[in-house]
Each structure stands twice: as C-alpha cells, then as structure tokens.
Motif scaffolding. Sequence first.
Motif, PDB file in Angstrom:
ATOM      1  N   SER A 317       0.840  -1.202   0.000  1.00  0.00           N
ATOM      2  CA  SER A 317       0.000   0.000   0.000  1.00  0.00           C
ATOM      3  C   SER A 317       0.875   1.252   0.000  1.00  0.00           C
ATOM      4  CB  SER A 317      -0.913   0.004   1.222  1.00  0.00           C
ATOM      5  OG  SER A 317      -0.157  -0.041   2.412  1.00  0.00           O
ATOM      6  N   PHE A 318       0.319   2.350  -0.496  1.00  0.00           N
ATOM      7  CA  PHE A 318       1.109   3.588  -0.515  1.00  0.00           C
ATOM      8  C   PHE A 318       1.265   4.140   0.901  1.00  0.00           C
ATOM      9  CE2 PHE A 318      -3.225   5.223  -1.589  1.00  0.00           C
ATOM     10  CZ  PHE A 318      -3.403   6.127  -0.558  1.00  0.00           C
ATOM     11  N   THR A 319       2.264   4.981   1.094  1.00  0.00           N
ATOM     12  CA  THR A 319       2.554   5.542   2.412  1.00  0.00           C
ATOM     13  C   THR A 319       2.741   7.052   2.315  1.00  0.00           C
ATOM     14  OG1 THR A 319       4.967   5.333   2.241  1.00  0.00           O
ATOM     15  CG2 THR A 319       3.755   3.404   3.050  1.00  0.00           C
ATOM     16  N   ASN A 320       2.880   7.688   3.485  1.00  0.00           N
ATOM     17  CA  ASN A 320       3.049   9.143   3.535  1.00  0.00           C
ATOM     18  C   ASN A 320       4.322   9.620   2.859  1.00  0.00           C
ATOM     19  OD1 ASN A 320       0.792  10.332   4.689  1.00  0.00           O
ATOM     20  ND2 ASN A 320       1.426   9.797   6.768  1.00  0.00           N
ATOM     21  N   ARG A 370       4.426  -0.326  -5.119  1.00  0.00           N
ATOM     22  CA  ARG A 370       3.436   0.399  -4.327  1.00  0.00           C
ATOM     23  C   ARG A 370       2.158   0.518  -5.161  1.00  0.00           C
ATOM     24  NH1 ARG A 370       5.666   3.497  -0.003  1.00  0.00           N
ATOM     25  NH2 ARG A 370       7.371   2.222   0.828  1.00  0.00           N
ATOM     26  N   VAL A 371       1.009   0.269  -4.521  1.00  0.00           N
ATOM     27  CA  VAL A 371      -0.259   0.287  -5.247  1.00  0.00           C
ATOM     28  C   VAL A 371      -1.259   1.222  -4.559  1.00  0.00           C
ATOM     29  CG1 VAL A 371       0.042  -2.021  -6.215  1.00  0.00           C
ATOM     30  CG2 VAL A 371      -1.047  -1.759  -3.981  1.00  0.00           C
ATOM     31  N   PRO A 372      -2.309   1.655  -5.286  1.00  0.00           N
ATOM     32  CA  PRO A 372      -3.235   2.666  -4.744  1.00  0.00           C
ATOM     33  C   PRO A 372      -4.261   2.134  -3.740  1.00  0.00           C
ATOM     34  CG  PRO A 372      -3.102   2.782  -7.139  1.00  0.00           C
ATOM     35  CD  PRO A 372      -2.501   1.481  -6.736  1.00  0.00           C
ATOM     36  N   VAL A 373      -3.795   1.555  -2.656  1.00  0.00           N
ATOM     37  CA  VAL A 373      -4.657   1.245  -1.504  1.00  0.00           C
ATOM     38  C   VAL A 373      -3.960   1.828  -0.273  1.00  0.00           C
ATOM     39  CG1 VAL A 373      -5.712  -0.827  -2.481  1.00  0.00           C
ATOM     40  CG2 VAL A 373      -3.594  -1.028  -1.165  1.00  0.00           C
ATOM     41  N   PRO A 374      -4.706   2.303   0.735  1.00  0.00           N
ATOM     42  CA  PRO A 374      -4.085   3.003   1.861  1.00  0.00           C
ATOM     43  C   PRO A 374      -3.504   2.106   2.937  1.00  0.00           C
ATOM     44  CG  PRO A 374      -6.453   3.014   2.102  1.00  0.00           C
ATOM     45  CD  PRO A 374      -6.172   2.388   0.773  1.00  0.00           C
ATOM     46  N   ASP A 375      -3.886   0.828   2.964  1.00  0.00           N
ATOM     47  CA  ASP A 375      -3.372  -0.075   3.995  1.00  0.00           C
ATOM     48  C   ASP A 375      -3.594  -1.515   3.554  1.00  0.00           C
ATOM     49  OD1 ASP A 375      -2.250  -0.875   6.434  1.00  0.00           O
ATOM     50  OD2 ASP A 375      -4.192  -0.957   7.423  1.00  0.00           O
ATOM     51  N   VAL A 376      -2.804  -2.396   4.101  1.00  0.00           N
ATOM     52  CA  VAL A 376      -2.730  -3.844   3.854  1.00  0.00           C
ATOM     53  C   VAL A 376      -1.951  -4.112   2.560  1.00  0.00           C
ATOM     54  CG1 VAL A 376      -3.937  -6.033   3.522  1.00  0.00           C
ATOM     55  CG2 VAL A 376      -4.857  -4.351   5.131  1.00  0.00           C
ATOM     56  N   SER A 377      -0.950  -4.949   2.716  1.00  0.00           N
ATOM     57  CA  SER A 377      -0.073  -5.319   1.610  1.00  0.00           C
ATOM     58  C   SER A 377      -0.031  -6.836   1.495  1.00  0.00           C
ATOM     59  CB  SER A 377       1.338  -4.770   1.867  1.00  0.00           C
ATOM     60  OG  SER A 377       1.303  -3.363   2.081  1.00  0.00           O
ATOM     61  N   ILE A 378       0.608  -7.331   0.452  1.00  0.00           N
ATOM     62  CA  ILE A 378       0.770  -8.768   0.296  1.00  0.00           C
ATOM     63  C   ILE A 378       2.194  -9.053  -0.173  1.00  0.00           C
ATOM     64  CG2 ILE A 378      -0.080  -8.815  -2.097  1.00  0.00           C
ATOM     65  CD1 ILE A 378      -1.423 -11.540  -1.352  1.00  0.00           C
TER      66      ILE A 378
END
Length: 481
Positions: A317-320, A370-378
């Motif tokens: 997920s993307f970050t600040n 990095r992908v356009p979701v704010p939280d949770v990665s795989i």
Amino acid sequence: MTVNDDSFTNWKNREEIAESMIPIIGKLHRERDVTVLLHSRSLVNKSVVSILKTHRFARQIGGEELSVTETLPFLQALAALDLGPSQIDLGMLAAAYKADDRGLSVEAFTAEAVAGATGANKIERGEGRDVVLYGFGRIGRLVARLLIEKSGSGNGLRLRAIVVRGGGDQDIVKRASLLRRDSIHGQFQGTITVDETNSTIFANGNAIKVIYANDPSEIDYTAYGIKNAILIDNTGKWRDREGLSEHLRPGIDKVVLTAPGKGDVPNIVHGVNHDTIKPDEQILSCASCTTNAIVPPLKAMEDEFGVERGHVETVHSFTNDQNLLDNYHKSERRGRSAPLNMVITETGAASAVAKALPDLKAKISGSSIRVPVPDVSIAILNLQLKRETSREEVLDYLRDVSLTSPLRRQIDFITAPDAVSSDFIGSRHASIVDAGALKVDGDNAILYLWYDNEFGYSCQVIRVVQHVSGVEYPTFPAPAV
C-alpha cells in the motif's frame, strides 16, 4: 418449531453465554493481568458479537466452529484459580482437552495446563514501565492505541508522553482528534479529552503528556516524572546507533526504532529473534513491516522443508513518503501520484532477513510495487525448497504453525476463497497465509502472505517493547516447540 426458529434460538442462547463471559474476561484482565485469548486473538474488551465471530473463525483454521458452550467451562475454571499475569488461550485449552484421554474434569485439566501461572510459579505483578512515543504519525498513533488498550490494571506498559514538534494553534486538540478518529482503523475504543493548559491528553484514564521539542537534546524526561522509560522512535529520522543514542536523555533507559536499523543496531522480529536481545542493549530496531511479514513464515519453511533460495515480491500500500499528486521527490518514481499509480520501488526487507535469521544460508532477493490502496499489503514469497513436498503437506504444516507453534502470534492462516486486502485491516498478526493462493510444485513453493503494514506491524512493535520491559507474560497452554 421450524428449522429457522431452532437456528435463531440457538443464536440467542450463544449470545447469552458470550455475554456471561465478558465480565469474567474483564475481571481477569483488570485484577490479575490475565489476557484471555482464542487462537491468539484477544477477547479482552470485545463485544458479544465479536466473541461469537472469533469462535466461528476457528472453522477457518481447524475445520470446525468452536462453540462458546465448549469454552465457557474453561473460562469459569480459570476464574476459580489463583492466577498470576499471563496469557491463556481458550482455543488451545479446548483442543488439548479434547485430545486428552485421561478422563480429567475440565477443572482439573485446566489447573494442570496453567500450573505455570499459579501458586509459587506465578509471576509477581510489577510497577509497570513508562513508555514515551517520539513522533505521532501513522505508526505512533496506532502504537498509542495499543498501549492504552493494554494498560489493563496499570501494572504493565504505561504511555506517559508523546514528543512532537509544535504545530501552531490548537495543536494538541488536532493531534487528539487524529487519535480519536482514523479513516482506516476507525474510532478509538474509549474516551479522549484534552487539557490544553497542561498539554495533556486523557485517553481511557491514561494521562499522556504532550512534549513539544525540535530535538532530543532539549528534553529532560525526569522533569515530567518519567523514569527508566522505553522510548519508541516513530520518526525514522535517526537509524544508526549514534543518532538513536541522542534519545538516551535523563529518564530514558532504552530506545526502540520502528524502522530498519542501520549498522550494528539489532533488527528484531518478535517471535523469531527477540530472545537474542541482550539485557544491557539500549538501542534496537523492530525492522520493517515487510521484514516482519516474511521472516516468520520463512523461518517456518526453513525449519520444516529447508530453503535453497527465494525471492519476495511485495505489493505494498502507498505511504506518507509518497506524493498525493506528481511533485518533486528525492526518489524518482515515488514523486508520482500514489493514489493514481502503481509504483515500482525498492525494498530492504530481503537483505534484512540476514539480520533476523543469520543461520539461514539461502539467498533471498526482493522487490516491491506500491499500489493505490491506503493499507494492507501482500508479500509473494517464492521459495526453492531442499526437498520435494505437496500442497497438502505445506498447507497442513502452516495451519498447524498458526495454531500451536511459538510463531502463532506472528502467522495467521485463512481459507476464505473470497478474501481481499481490506479484510485484513486490523489484523494483529505479522502475516496471514492465504491457503487458497498457495502454489506448490515439487521443491518449489509460492506463499501469498497478507499483512496489515500499519496495525499488524504496530502489534509486533508492542511485543518487542513488552519483551524488553519484562512485562511479556507467558502463554498457556505452552505452544509446541
């Protein structure tokens, strides 16, 4: 009576039983520092429906639902014992009792299973340990929530202060508001009030001093009544021993970094190498969220099958650290809009494996998108094993690891065929094995590992802090080694 009537009556009965469990769980937690778990999931401060859903989740792992009618007798037996600070897993108790053929009563079996937490064996409750948060961003606020949640009887970790740079008018009010409401993780479970005059946030009765400073050298923590504290640095500004040592001011005993450490700073993944921390070590790192996600399952696979080499690809997920819209950034691709793009970037998680698993000789490479979701990665962990195996063997093994091994707090297991990333928001595990996505072909295994890179990682940070503070209580029944 119809089948529907029978089903509804059964539900209402289970609701009543779950409701009767809540005061017992709460009293054990407040008065004895006992945390009641169900398959590594805390039942403290949970609603009736949450308790029932947690019991139902056992079906995902063990193949059949666990009923509150099965676990209530064990909870009642625990309430009758003279327990010391500990964590007790009702799911494991019920499973162990079912497998036992000695014909013992629930009371006798329970007393035997938790004997290490009773009588002369029990741990004495301490005075608690002061904790300071340096930085109050995404991880800082989640760590704060966890510390407040775990304050319990007041004899464990105590969040005493937050250090931030001044942000202008109503700074403390705005920071308290960010703690109260979170767009991803929802509302704070409790009450928050602010005393602007004394720069203090009160959260569920915990008085948290907000200290304004631009540099660690400006602070004498003893002036705020803070002593022998563990400081958690959430800024990532200092990553090596020299920089992090700046935090060792009066009142601070140890420093824990919530980012990968550099140089000789130990990188700790709880459950894997936390027992290597030297008692006199004052500076340590909790590594990265991705390192915490891949190292426990990597260790599990190495222990059982051996690993020749591997590659991890993280879809993160993307970050600040990234930009909302295209703008200048010191990293070329991270300057492009995070909510609008998939962004190829680097990850240090693969190289960090060597610090957490020095005995692993396999070469592990890594890359990240990095992908356009704010939280949770795989994390997709592609491993060449030292022996051939089957999909069924790997699944059975990882399911067992998630239930009964020392890594059960780090590794979760899910069989839901329709699971997607948002389902794992709020997961307290370092990673979750997606059973449906697992691929095995001879000596090649590909694991798909979900992880809440914010909350799951924060839980790992808290576990490390509990360990170094001496308030990491033993778990019963003891996990299989």
